[in-house]
Design a protein around this motif. Sequence first.
Motif, short mmCIF file in Angstrom:
data_model
loop_
_atom_site.label_atom_id
_atom_site.label_comp_id
_atom_site.label_asym_id
_atom_site.label_seq_id
_atom_site.Cartn_x
_atom_site.Cartn_y
_atom_site.Cartn_z
N VAL A 51 0.91 -0.65 0.16
CA VAL A 51 0.13 0.04 0.05
C VAL A 51 0.64 1.28 -0.15
N ILE A 52 1.89 1.43 0.62
CA ILE A 52 3.19 2.61 1.32
C ILE A 52 4.08 2.37 -0.28
N LEU A 53 4.63 1.65 -1.31
CA LEU A 53 4.38 1.35 -3.00
C LEU A 53 3.30 2.04 -3.61
N ALA A 77 -1.14 -2.99 -12.90
CA ALA A 77 -1.17 -4.22 -13.14
C ALA A 77 -0.91 -5.75 -13.48
N VAL A 78 0.78 -5.09 -13.68
CA VAL A 78 1.69 -6.12 -13.39
C VAL A 78 1.80 -6.43 -12.02
N THR A 79 1.60 -5.94 -11.15
CA THR A 79 1.88 -6.74 -9.77
C THR A 79 1.41 -6.81 -9.08
N VAL A 80 -0.45 -6.76 -9.37
CA VAL A 80 -1.50 -7.06 -8.70
C VAL A 80 -1.58 -8.72 -9.54
N GLY A 81 -1.91 -8.87 -10.84
CA GLY A 81 -1.84 -10.21 -11.14
C GLY A 81 -0.95 -11.05 -10.59
N LEU A 82 0.07 -10.65 -10.64
CA LEU A 82 1.35 -11.77 -9.93
C LEU A 82 1.27 -11.77 -8.59
N HIS A 83 0.67 -10.64 -8.19
CA HIS A 83 0.53 -11.07 -6.13
C HIS A 83 -1.04 -11.86 -6.53
N LEU A 94 8.96 -6.98 -6.22
CA LEU A 94 10.29 -6.06 -6.97
C LEU A 94 9.94 -6.22 -9.25
N THR A 95 8.83 -7.65 -9.24
CA THR A 95 8.66 -7.84 -10.59
C THR A 95 7.93 -5.88 -11.19
#
Length: 110
Positions: A51-53, A77-83, A94-95
């Motif tokens: 959330v901070i990031l 979108a990449v971060t949320v999807g990967l998570h 990191l990704t």
Amino acid sequence: MPDARYLFAAVAVSAAVTWALRALPFTALAPLRASRTVQYLGARMPAGVMVILLVYCLRDLPLGSPAHAAAPLIALAVTVGLHLWRRNALLSILTGTAVNVALASTVFGH
């Protein structure tokens, strides 16, 4: 030149202090591992870091300029999807950061 006994004592005291300072965190943190507060923070902090990031990265998002907003939104979108796929906070952070940097500096660079 100082006496050899003085030099030996200075080195011994320095070594003892260095060893104690390096061992202190491990001995002080051992009782905290069983703490409910530390366990709670360990379970909740990855989401807090994300959330901070998110707030930090999107705070200056130029919504009026789609070309400049594309890189952070694609990285988000990449971060949320990967998570959601891998459930690994470190991997997704990191990704997502790497995708954002790569897109901002190459494809959508200003």
